[in-house]
Design a protein around this motif. Structure first.
Motif, short mmCIF file in Angstrom:
data_model
loop_
_atom_site.label_atom_id
_atom_site.label_comp_id
_atom_site.label_asym_id
_atom_site.label_seq_id
_atom_site.Cartn_x
_atom_site.Cartn_y
_atom_site.Cartn_z
N CYS A 148 -0.50 -5.14 4.96
CA CYS A 148 0.53 -4.92 3.89
C CYS A 148 1.02 -4.69 3.68
O CYS A 148 1.44 -4.09 5.50
CB CYS A 148 -0.83 -3.75 3.01
SG CYS A 148 -1.42 -2.62 3.99
N LEU A 170 0.98 -0.99 0.45
CA LEU A 170 0.31 -0.46 -0.79
C LEU A 170 0.92 1.31 0.01
O LEU A 170 1.97 1.51 0.43
CB LEU A 170 -0.48 -0.08 1.40
CG LEU A 170 -2.02 1.27 1.70
CD1 LEU A 170 -3.21 0.52 1.92
CD2 LEU A 170 -1.21 2.45 2.23
N VAL A 206 -2.41 -1.28 -3.11
CA VAL A 206 -3.67 -0.73 -3.21
C VAL A 206 -3.24 0.63 -3.35
O VAL A 206 -1.97 1.35 -2.11
CB VAL A 206 -4.15 -0.43 -1.82
CG1 VAL A 206 -4.90 0.32 -1.45
CG2 VAL A 206 -4.58 -2.06 -1.29
#
Length: 309
Positions: free
Chosen positions: A152, A73, A98
């Protein structure tokens, strides 16, 4: 031809071209002042992760690839080169990505070409308000995002952290003994922090700020402290020639970029970073900032992408 990658290397699918080429260009605006101008063609490192995006992302990608994390992310604006590079790297390495995008008003609008490219490479886009985006370095915000998207690894905006700074130190090492001044456009300061640390004694690093604010000197110093424990290398920042702020491109700058590319047989210049750097170096040369006999190297950190403003 780039050297063959070790197939056991988790980043082998990226196959970078390192060291990047160093190209001399004859430009009378420099030559008449007794200066040599070189271009460090980091834009040729990788077609999907050009320039400082490779150098800053690679150490972070390696740390993710060597752990159990399969999701990364990170943060960026609507035209972020960092988001595009992260999405491309995720596709090539089989990592889910992301992108937390500044501006929740964009969520209901058609995607611009930059963000559309991110989604084509498999990135999930999450639009947040500008107030929330200002929390992008807050660990509590990171935990909120993990609660939404799952476990993440988090990479900061622009990829600028200690791992990225160490990666950019290799840029300075590639320029040892090749130049007197190594210059780079600065957004978050990570590339300058690392490059300056990699240069040898007698060489100077120059950062050209592409946005307003006057905060970059402190950011570069902070990144060097976090990475190396203190200052490294001889560097300075030029903060007058940002052209009005980030992604502000005047007609004068566009004309300069087109003329410079045509003079020297280059692809269209990225106007947000590279053109501002070269324009600033031309101005500084005219002001007599560089001593006669100096070699000045401009790091070409990226290329113009479809949809760039």
């Amino acid at each position: 031809m780039p050297p063959q990658s070790d197939p056991r290397d988790p980043l082998a699918p990226l196959s970078p071209r390192l060291p990047s080429p160093l190209q001399e260009v004859h430009d009378e605006r420099f030559a008449r002042r007794g200066l040599r101008l070189l271009l460090k063609r980091d834009d040729l490192i990788h077609p999907a992760l050009p320039g400082n995006k490779w150098r800053k992302l690679a150490p972070n990608l390696r740390s993710v690839a060597e752990t159990s994390h399969r999701r990364l992310l990170t943060f960026g604006g609507a035209y972020s080169n960092h988001l595009r590079a992260t999405a491309a790297a995720g596709r090539l390495l089989g990592l889910r990505t992301v992108g937390v995008v500044r501006g929740d008003e964009l969520a209901d609008r058609p995607l611009n070409p930059s963000l559309a490219r991110c989604t084509q490479d498999g990135m999930l886009l999450h639009f947040v308000s500008r107030a929330d985006y200002r929390r992008r370095a807050d660990p509590a915000f990171h935990e909120e995002l993990r609660g939404r998207f799952g476990a993440c690894a988090v990479v900061p905006e622009g990829g600028s952290n200690a791992a990225a700074v160490r990666g950019c130190a290799l840029l300075g090492e590639e320029l040892r003994g090749r130049t007197d001044v190594a210059a780079v456009a600065c957004g978050t300061g990570g590339t300058l922090a690392g490059m300056a640390a990699g240069l040898s004694a007698g060489q100077r690093g120059l950062g050209v700020a592409v946005l307003k604010g006057g905060f970059l000197t402190g950011e570069v110093a902070r990144l060097q402290r976090e990475t190396f424990g203190g200052p490294r290398g001889d560097w300075w920042l030029e903060e007058r020639l940002h052209g009005g702020g980030y992604a502000k491109v005047s007609a004068e700058l566009s004309d300069f970029a087109a003329d410079f590319a045509e003079r020297h047989g280059l692809p269209a210049l990225d106007e947000i970073y590279v053109a501002k750097l070269l324009f600033a170096l031309t101005r500084l040369a005219a002001e007599g900032v560089f001593p006669r006999g100096s070699t000045v190297t401009a790091v070409v950190t990226g290329r113009r992408q479809p949809g760039d403003p």
